[in-house]
Design an enzyme around this catalytic site. Structure first.
Site, short mmCIF file in Angstrom:
data_model
loop_
_atom_site.label_atom_id
_atom_site.label_comp_id
_atom_site.label_asym_id
_atom_site.label_seq_id
_atom_site.Cartn_x
_atom_site.Cartn_y
_atom_site.Cartn_z
N LYS A 1 4.32 -2.91 -6.26
CA LYS A 1 5.74 -2.70 -6.53
C LYS A 1 6.64 -3.28 -5.44
CE LYS A 1 9.20 -1.05 -8.86
NZ LYS A 1 9.62 -1.89 -10.00
N HIS B 1 13.44 -34.60 -18.50
CA HIS B 1 13.20 -35.39 -17.29
C HIS B 1 11.75 -35.33 -16.83
CE1 HIS B 1 17.45 -36.30 -16.86
NE2 HIS B 1 17.68 -35.03 -17.19
N TRP C 1 -3.28 -2.25 -1.65
CA TRP C 1 -3.05 -3.57 -2.24
C TRP C 1 -3.58 -4.56 -1.21
CZ3 TRP C 1 0.29 -7.84 -1.06
CH2 TRP C 1 0.47 -8.74 -2.12
N CYS D 1 0.84 -1.20 0.00
CA CYS D 1 0.00 0.00 0.00
C CYS D 1 0.87 1.25 0.00
CB CYS D 1 -0.87 0.02 1.24
SG CYS D 1 -1.84 -1.47 1.43
N ARG E 1 2.50 1.40 -5.88
CA ARG E 1 2.68 0.53 -4.70
C ARG E 1 1.49 -0.39 -4.47
NH1 ARG E 1 6.75 2.09 -1.28
NH2 ARG E 1 5.73 0.91 0.37
N ASN F 1 -0.34 0.61 6.27
CA ASN F 1 0.33 -0.31 5.36
C ASN F 1 0.99 -1.38 6.22
OD1 ASN F 1 1.85 -1.60 3.40
ND2 ASN F 1 3.41 0.00 3.31
N GLY F 2 0.81 -2.64 5.86
CA GLY F 2 1.40 -3.72 6.65
C GLY F 2 0.33 -4.72 7.06
N GLU G 1 13.63 -15.32 -15.46
CA GLU G 1 13.26 -13.91 -15.32
C GLU G 1 12.36 -13.49 -16.49
OE1 GLU G 1 12.86 -11.57 -13.52
OE2 GLU G 1 13.06 -9.71 -14.63
N GLU H 1 3.72 -11.73 -15.34
CA GLU H 1 3.32 -10.51 -14.63
C GLU H 1 2.56 -9.54 -15.51
OE1 GLU H 1 6.41 -9.06 -11.36
OE2 GLU H 1 7.33 -9.17 -13.32
N LYS I 1 8.41 -12.13 -16.34
CA LYS I 1 7.92 -10.89 -16.98
C LYS I 1 6.63 -11.17 -17.75
CE LYS I 1 9.79 -8.73 -15.22
NZ LYS I 1 10.81 -8.56 -14.23
C1 AGP Z 1 9.51 -7.83 -10.53
O1 AGP Z 1 9.04 -7.60 -11.81
C2 AGP Z 1 8.51 -8.19 -9.55
N1 AGP Z 1 7.43 -7.27 -9.52
C3 AGP Z 1 8.92 -8.80 -8.22
O2 AGP Z 1 9.25 -10.12 -8.49
C4 AGP Z 1 10.07 -8.14 -7.44
O3 AGP Z 1 11.27 -8.28 -8.12
C5 AGP Z 1 10.18 -8.77 -6.04
O4 AGP Z 1 8.99 -8.55 -5.34
C6 AGP Z 1 11.35 -8.25 -5.24
O5 AGP Z 1 11.27 -6.88 -5.03
P1 AGP Z 1 12.50 -6.02 -4.58
O6 AGP Z 1 13.51 -6.05 -5.67
O7 AGP Z 1 11.95 -4.64 -4.37
O8 AGP Z 1 13.02 -6.62 -3.33
#
Ligand code: AGP
Length: 606
Positions: A601, A499, A74, A2, A27, A100-101, A476, A483, A480
């Site tokens: 984020k 395998h 969030w 949040c 966020r 937030n939390g 990675e 996401e 992407k």
């Molecule tokens: C990246 O595209 C993601 N949104 C997510 O995996 C992110 O990398 C992960 O949450 C770690 O975040 P940080 O780098 O802020 O620690």
């Protein structure tokens, strides 16, 4: 997670508060709200949806006042509903709180408060906070004492901001394991989950630490310890980022802008002092055992570090995803834990570092956000200097982290004796070609990538395969796609395919293979074997590769031809190509690129 913001001023703040919460929307963005104090008390307006839409619907700009708090959510506890949106109020509506939390003991607190006739409207954990404060006020406590007494009852993590009708000239806030920063202006002060909340208004900031609360007026602020109310003196820091860096600058999306910023962010990563890089390398080489960690994208960056530390320094240093680290890896005295994090606020990674510190291990971090919890927690911090990354999808920050880890591996190679100074010189020269390679690729190949995306975006199931350093790249790249384009994409080592997963191969499952350079003879041949195995079972292969000869192969159903590059940097060029492909998948499918569904984020909860 949040986003929280707050402003207190001698002038009306509504427009600025709205702008502030819009700048924090990355966020979390399922709902939002504002509370502004006017002559009737805190006026709360909130709803589900993106800030711009809610602001229009709820007429945010028609609220008027000199002090207010705002929130963009969030969801963790309770669905995405108007009632669960923040701010939350106490029974008589005189106190408004944003949080937030996660309050882990909220159910117990809620039960007790219900027995005392408090009336709850939402399903959130956060709503207990204004009611708890109200309960202490009923006993006659002054507001500040009631606020800090309530904080002492909270378990879990929180960044909290409160405004109350009875004290319209003050914002109360507190921090424990969720970020909170105070911005200092002229007759106007600010509060934010991060600098983006107020970077347009001031560059002077004070970073709050765990266990602190603060009272902010338009003329100043006071920070105290939650435990005993004793005052805390803090250094005012200057934010180096400027507001323009957080704007889209003519690009349709932050994701595209940030992909195009990569030549510059790589240059910044290359400009980090050799001394700083050597301190990381020393930590890795000199410790009893060393570990790399991160989560999501930063775990994959850490894995890239693992592979380069093996190839350049002959070291075996595992990368462990921070969400599973503590359960699998008891790091202790004599050990070294190097974490990677864009935000510096990720709960899972902070948990590893805190525990490592408790057990007397040495800690270090590669972090992007200045003043973040992680940057201040670890023994050694390397700031990556990539500038604000606004898109929820990490691109430029991840690439910079990988470059820093490759530099670290090269320095570790010098320390272990695997590399000579001449080798280092040659390798750094190769790394220096990366910004040019990326900018040429982006400028000259973007249309090819776009066309490939248009041809392939309708396929809903993908395997992304790679061997060696191309394996974490495949992971990675697959993340992407998941996401931002919401296509089911599984990243896997190409050698692992045979395998078991090979049973899935048919004409409908698309396999995207990252092919190493021909110079990496063994790896290239083995990757070709995987491709043959896929084709032999009627599968469909799209390759990201740099071989002019292979480009003509009948094994290929589609391809993206990369420019020639030294093997040291080719995995990173391939990564950039895959980022752009994900972006065009997403735009072709009409996805919300910068704010994909369900994401946030920085994930500051368990
Ligand atoms: C990246 O595209 C993601 N949104 C997510 O995996 C992110 O990398 C992960 O949450 C770690 O975040 P940080 O780098 O802020 O620690």
């Amino acid at each position: 997670m949040c986003g929280i913001s707050g402003i207190i001023s001698s002038n009306t703040i509504t427009k600025k508060l709205l702008n502030s919460i819009q700048n924090l929307e990355y966020r979390g963005y399922d709902s939002c709200g504002m509370a502004i104090i006017n002559s009737h008390g805190p006026v709360i307006r909130k709803n589900i949806g993106h800030v711009a839409d809610v602001a229009e619907k709820e007429l945010f700009l028609s609220m008027d006042g000199y002090v207010g708090i705002a929130h963009t959510r969030w969801a963790t506890h309770g669905g995405v509903t108007p009632a669960n949106a923040h701010p939350h109020a106490n029974c008589d509506g005189s106190i408004a709180v944003v949080h937030n939390g996660i309050i882990s003991n909220y159910l117990d607190l809620k039960q007790t408060l219900i027995k005392k006739r408090h009336h709850f409207i939402s399903e959130t954990d956060s709503e207990v906070i204004p009611h708890l404060i109200e309960e202490y006020r009923k006993g006659g406590m002054p507001l500040e004492s009631a606020f800090s007494a309530a904080l002492k009852e909270l378990e879990g993590s929180f960044a909290v901001a409160m405004v109350a009708y009875e004290e319209p000239g003050r914002i109360f806030c507190a921090k424990h394991e969720s970020p909170l920063i105070i911005g200092l202006g002229n007759n106007e002060n600010y509060l934010g989950s991060d600098f983006n909340a107020f970077i347009e208004y001031t560059k002077d900031a004070v970073v709050m630490d765990d266990g602190e609360y603060a009272i902010i007026s338009n003329e100043g602020y006071a920070i105290k310890r939650i435990g005993d109310g004793s005052p805390v003196l803090k250094k005012v820091m200057q934010i180096e980022w400027d507001a323009e860096m957080s704007k889209k600058g003519g690009f349709p999306h932050y994701m595209l802008k940030e992909i195009y910023e990569q030549p510059e962010t790589v240059n910044k990563a290359l400009a980090i002092s050799q001394e700083a890089i050597i301190s990381l390398a020393r930590g890795l080489v000199d410790s009893r055992r060393a570990f790399l960690t991160g989560v999501g994208t930063t775990f994959y960056a850490a894995q890239i570090g693992q592979y380069y530390l093996a190839s350049e320094a002959g070291l075996s240093i595992p990368a462990i995803s921070s969400d599973e680290f503590l359960e699998s890896t008891p790091a202790g005295e004599g050990d070294f834990v190097l974490a990677v994090s864009q935000s510096g606020e990720t709960y899972d990674t902070l948990r590893v570092l805190r525990e490592a510190k408790n057990r007397k291990a040495k800690t270090a971090a590669i972090v992007n956000v200045i003043g973040s919890t992680m940057a201040r927690l670890v023994d050694t911090t390397v700031m990556q200097g990539s500038g604000p990354e606004i898109c929820v999808i990490s691109t430029k920050a991840a690439l910079a982290q990988m470059v820093i880890l490759i530099r670290t591996a090269i320095e570790a190679g010098i320390i272990t004796g695997k590399l000579t100074p001449a080798d280092r010189k040659a390798k750094l020269k190769q790394l220096e070609t990366l910004p040019g390679l990326i900018s040429d690729f982006l400028n000259e190949h973007s249309a090819f990538v776009h066309n490939l995306a248009k041809r392939q975006a309708h396929h809903h199931n993908w395997l992304y395969l790679g061997r060696g350093k191309y394996y974490p790249i495949a992971l990675e790249a697959a993340l992407k796609v998941k996401e931002v384009a919401y296509l089911h994409t599984e990243g896997m080592p190409a050698g692992f395919l045979k395998h078991g997963t090979i049973a899935l191969i048919d004409e409908k499952l698309k396999c995207l293979v990252f092919v190493p350079t021909e110079k990496e003879h063994e790896l290239y041949k083995m990757t070709m074997s995987s491709i043959e195995e896929i084709k032999a079972r009627g599968g469909s292969v799209v390759a990201i590769h740099s071989s002019r000869a292979f480009a003509k192969s009948p094994l290929l159903d589609d391809q993206l031809l990369l420019p020639s590059a030294p093997p040291l940097v080719m995995p990173l060029v391939a990564l950039v190509a895959s980022q752009l492909l994900s972006y065009f998948f997403a735009t072709t499918l009409g996805r919300n690129v910068d704010k994909p569904r369900a994401l946030a984020k920085s994930v500051t909860v368990a």
